[in-house]
Design a protein around this motif. Structure first.
Motif, PDB file in Angstrom:
ATOM      1  N   ASP A  83      11.690 -66.674  94.165  1.00 43.38           N
ATOM      2  CA  ASP A  83      11.885 -65.311  93.690  1.00 43.38           C
ATOM      3  C   ASP A  83      13.200 -65.204  92.909  1.00 43.38           C
ATOM      4  O   ASP A  83      13.301 -64.457  91.934  1.00 43.38           O
ATOM      5  CB  ASP A  83      11.891 -64.356  94.884  1.00 43.38           C
ATOM      6  CG  ASP A  83      11.967 -62.903  94.441  1.00 43.38           C
ATOM      7  OD1 ASP A  83      11.038 -62.459  93.719  1.00 43.38           O
ATOM      8  OD2 ASP A  83      12.945 -62.243  94.800  1.00 43.38           O
ATOM      9  N   ALA A  84      14.209 -65.986  93.335  1.00 47.60           N
ATOM     10  CA  ALA A  84      15.490 -65.940  92.633  1.00 47.60           C
ATOM     11  C   ALA A  84      15.386 -66.516  91.228  1.00 47.60           C
ATOM     12  O   ALA A  84      16.090 -66.100  90.306  1.00 47.60           O
ATOM     13  CB  ALA A  84      16.561 -66.693  93.431  1.00 47.60           C
ATOM     14  N   MET A  85      14.497 -67.437  91.064  1.00 45.46           N
ATOM     15  CA  MET A  85      14.343 -68.070  89.752  1.00 45.46           C
ATOM     16  C   MET A  85      13.307 -67.354  88.894  1.00 45.46           C
ATOM     17  O   MET A  85      13.037 -67.768  87.773  1.00 45.46           O
ATOM     18  CB  MET A  85      13.933 -69.542  89.912  1.00 45.46           C
ATOM     19  CG  MET A  85      14.970 -70.378  90.624  1.00 45.46           C
ATOM     20  SD  MET A  85      14.421 -72.058  90.898  1.00 45.46           S
ATOM     21  CE  MET A  85      14.230 -72.572  89.217  1.00 45.46           C
ATOM     22  N   SER A  86      12.719 -66.256  89.302  1.00 44.38           N
ATOM     23  CA  SER A  86      11.685 -65.570  88.550  1.00 44.38           C
ATOM     24  C   SER A  86      12.274 -64.850  87.333  1.00 44.38           C
ATOM     25  O   SER A  86      13.340 -64.240  87.431  1.00 44.38           O
ATOM     26  CB  SER A  86      10.972 -64.559  89.459  1.00 44.38           C
ATOM     27  OG  SER A  86      10.042 -63.813  88.710  1.00 44.38           O
ATOM     28  N   PRO A  87      11.623 -64.900  86.137  1.00 44.53           N
ATOM     29  CA  PRO A  87      12.126 -64.169  84.949  1.00 44.53           C
ATOM     30  C   PRO A  87      12.186 -62.668  85.184  1.00 44.53           C
ATOM     31  O   PRO A  87      13.005 -61.961  84.563  1.00 44.53           O
ATOM     32  CB  PRO A  87      11.110 -64.533  83.869  1.00 44.53           C
ATOM     33  CG  PRO A  87      10.477 -65.810  84.332  1.00 44.53           C
ATOM     34  CD  PRO A  87      10.462 -65.739  85.811  1.00 44.53           C
ATOM     35  N   LEU A  88      11.357 -62.138  86.025  1.00 40.80           N
ATOM     36  CA  LEU A  88      11.379 -60.683  86.286  1.00 40.80           C
ATOM     37  C   LEU A  88      12.698 -60.264  86.919  1.00 40.80           C
ATOM     38  O   LEU A  88      13.211 -59.160  86.684  1.00 40.80           O
ATOM     39  CB  LEU A  88      10.190 -60.312  87.183  1.00 40.80           C
ATOM     40  CG  LEU A  88       8.807 -60.596  86.598  1.00 40.80           C
ATOM     41  CD1 LEU A  88       7.725 -60.219  87.602  1.00 40.80           C
ATOM     42  CD2 LEU A  88       8.621 -59.810  85.301  1.00 40.80           C
ATOM     43  N   GLY A  98      19.013 -56.292  83.523  1.00 36.00           N
ATOM     44  CA  GLY A  98      19.361 -55.683  82.246  1.00 36.00           C
ATOM     45  C   GLY A  98      19.080 -56.536  81.042  1.00 36.00           C
ATOM     46  O   GLY A  98      19.342 -56.128  79.911  1.00 36.00           O
ATOM     47  N   TYR A  99      18.535 -57.665  81.261  1.00 35.88           N
ATOM     48  CA  TYR A  99      18.220 -58.526  80.130  1.00 35.88           C
ATOM     49  C   TYR A  99      16.849 -58.167  79.575  1.00 35.88           C
ATOM     50  O   TYR A  99      16.051 -57.483  80.219  1.00 35.88           O
ATOM     51  CB  TYR A  99      18.231 -59.996  80.551  1.00 35.88           C
ATOM     52  CG  TYR A  99      19.619 -60.501  80.906  1.00 35.88           C
ATOM     53  CD1 TYR A  99      20.494 -60.942  79.903  1.00 35.88           C
ATOM     54  CD2 TYR A  99      20.060 -60.516  82.232  1.00 35.88           C
ATOM     55  CE1 TYR A  99      21.752 -61.391  80.241  1.00 35.88           C
ATOM     56  CE2 TYR A  99      21.308 -60.976  82.569  1.00 35.88           C
ATOM     57  CZ  TYR A  99      22.149 -61.420  81.553  1.00 35.88           C
ATOM     58  OH  TYR A  99      23.400 -61.873  81.880  1.00 35.88           O
ATOM     59  N   ALA A 100      16.548 -58.647  78.287  1.00 36.42           N
ATOM     60  CA  ALA A 100      15.266 -58.376  77.641  1.00 36.42           C
ATOM     61  C   ALA A 100      14.810 -59.626  76.900  1.00 36.42           C
ATOM     62  O   ALA A 100      15.615 -60.489  76.554  1.00 36.42           O
ATOM     63  CB  ALA A 100      15.376 -57.199  76.663  1.00 36.42           C
TER      64      ALA A 100
END
Length: 534
Positions: free
Chosen positions: A474-479, A485-487
């Motif tokens: 879960d820590a490595m998930s892009p979400l 705040g990233y896009a």
């Protein structure tokens, strides 16, 4: 100019005439030509065939064309002053002329192919045979000398084989015969006659006509001996001579043609005639030696079947030791010669008489010796036995002793078996199924508790490990990154992710994905990384 070899089927003609005389001229200008003379030439060393060779009937020679010398162009022949005497040849001169003509026509060796017939080795080591054309009525005599023959070539030359022979044709003056002197032999297969005979042999063998169990024994004392052969040949005389020498026998001849057209049918008719005679106990079918062509009648299928179905035993005596026909396989016995066939079926009276006298004497001596031995043996037994009652009593005592020993042995054996039965009963009680089941149930309960405990610990450990891996994933998930705040920006034209400001231009439209949703934007300015750093 290269020599032209004869082609298959081409007829060769030879010019055996002497040259025509030259045109007549005045005696002063042209001298008279001398008459031709013949100088004897050394004849080739052709050794004659053995004296036992059967003379063949002369074949018709091909036509010989006699050519007259033509007059040279531009010369007008003058009338002959006198009539020319015809040239007269001696037999030897004619033979030499023929030999020279053949030598000129066949300057080099040629190959001839055909089927072997009448092959016979000579005591000198040479082999004589004939080559037959399988398509036309043509035959030529062939000789292979020992010096030019290999052991393999000697094995290839047999009746019925199809061979290719290299050599030259020659004219042998002592016999006035055209022959082919070969120096090399190559096999090309089996001749048509040999192939047909092998197929017929295989067919009859498959039907069981040659089976050994079909062979019947010859009678020991035949009343009448039937003979199927030619009445004018030497076979019947040889059989009668041997039969009378061995004590005599009743010989009944059924004359038949044994060679040539209609020979097979003639032999079959004679065989049927003898079978109708009740007193005939054995039949001899024979003839003298000859080539395979002479023995063709004894390869006839119907004749072979008649011999196999004959009501009395049949002895085949065809040809000599080396001659083998299909009748030999179907007959009950085979003799190498007709004389041997007579020896096989006619008992030797003198030898039988001598044998009977010898065995009578041996039997008399054996009986006298046996009687003497029996008298001596009876005397010894009488002295050894003495009073028979003492012998009976001694035997009864031995029986009583052995009965007592047997009783003791049986008692000890029974006691041992009883002890064994008691021990086995005790062991069987300890291994009763109820006790065995109780012990197994207790052990099963213990094992079940241990299994539950091990399973529970394993599941707890796997749950803890799964929770750790889920947290790391879960820590490595892009979400999670978007949530901070990233896009992610992608070009609308090809969907490619924008990683560098140089990948877009002013006016391009991009899709921007954030943690919750996405929107489209238009690039109004591009700021390179260098300018941004400044």
């Amino acid at each position: 100019m290269a020599e032209r070899r004869p082609r298959p089927g081409e007829t060769l003609s030879f010019d055996f005439t002497t040259p025509a005389p030259p045109p007549a001229v005045p005696a002063k200008e042209v001298p008279k030509a001398p008459e031709p003379t013949f100088v004897p030439e050394p004849e080739p060393d052709f050794r004659p065939a053995p004296s036992s060779e059967r003379e063949r009937a002369p074949e018709s020679l091909p036509p010989v064309s006699v050519s007259v010398a033509s007059t040279p162009a531009g010369v007008v022949p003058a009338p002959a002053a006198a009539k020319q005497e015809p040239k007269i040849f001696t037999v030897a001169q004619l033979g030499r002329v023929l030999g020279r003509a053949l030598d000129r026509s066949f300057a080099s060796a040629v190959w001839v192919e055909g089927e072997v017939s009448g092959a016979r080795p000579a005591p000198s080591g040479h082999i004589y045979f004939s080559l037959k054309d399988e398509e036309e009525e043509a035959t030529i005599d062939v000789v292979l000398y020992r010096a030019s023959m290999t052991p393999r070539a000697r094995t290839l030359i047999k009746d019925g084989a199809r061979l290719r022979v290299r050599g030259k044709p020659t004219f042998w003056s002592p016999r006035g015969r055209l022959q082919f002197v070969g120096d090399r032999v190559e096999p090309t297969g089996k001749g048509a006659l040999l192939e047909a005979l092998e197929k017929l042999k295989a067919k009859l063998k498959e039907e069981g006509l040659f089976a050994p169990e079909r062979k019947r024994p010859l009678p020991h004392e035949p009343r009448t001996i039937g003979v199927v052969t030619s009445s004018a040949g030497a076979v019947i005389h040889d059989i009668c001579k041997v039969a009378f020498r061995r004590g005599g026998a009743n010989i009944l001849l059924a004359p038949a043609q044994v060679q040539g057209y209609g020979a097979a049918e003639s032999i079959r008719k004679a065989l049927r005639t003898l079978q109708r005679v009740p007193d005939v106990d054995v039949i001899i079918v024979g003839r003298g030696g000859g080539s395979q062509d002479d023995l063709l009648a004894f390869h006839d299928e119907q004749l072979v079947r008649d011999v196999a179905a004959c009501r009395v035993p049949v002895v085949s005596a065809v040809g000599h030791e080396v001659d083998v026909t299909l009748v030999d396989f179907a007959a009950d016995a085979r003799a190498a010669t007709p004389s041997q066939a007579a020896e096989m079926v006619v008992p030797d009276r003198l030898a039988q008489k001598r044998l009977l006298e010898e065995r009578t004497m041996r039997l008399r001596r054996a009986m006298h010796a046996r009687l003497a031995e029996d008298r001596v043996h009876a005397t010894k037994l009488a002295k050894a036995f003495g009073d028979p009652r003492l012998l009976i009593a001694s035997a009864q005592q031995r029986i009583d002793d052995r009965v007592a020993r047997l009783s003791r042995i049986m008692n000890r054996r029974l006691a041992t078996e009883r002890d064994t039965v008691h021990r086995l009963s005790a062991r069987l009680g300890a291994a009763h199924p109820r006790e065995r089941i109780a012990r197994d149930e207790a052990k099963l309960g213990e094992l079940r508790g241990r299994l539950f405990e091990v399973t529970r610990r394993k599941l707890s450990a796997r749950r803890a490990e799964l929770g750790q891996l889920g947290g790391r994933l879960d820590a490595m998930s892009p979400l999670k990154v978007l949530a901070r705040g990233y896009a992610i920006a992608t070009r609308t034209s090809d969907g490619h992710a924008v990683r560098d400001a140089k990948e877009v231009n002013v006016g391009d439209r991009v899709n921007v994905r954030v943690a919750r949703g996405a929107f489209e934007a238009e690039v109004t300015a591009v700021v390179p990384k260098k300018d941004q750093d400044e």
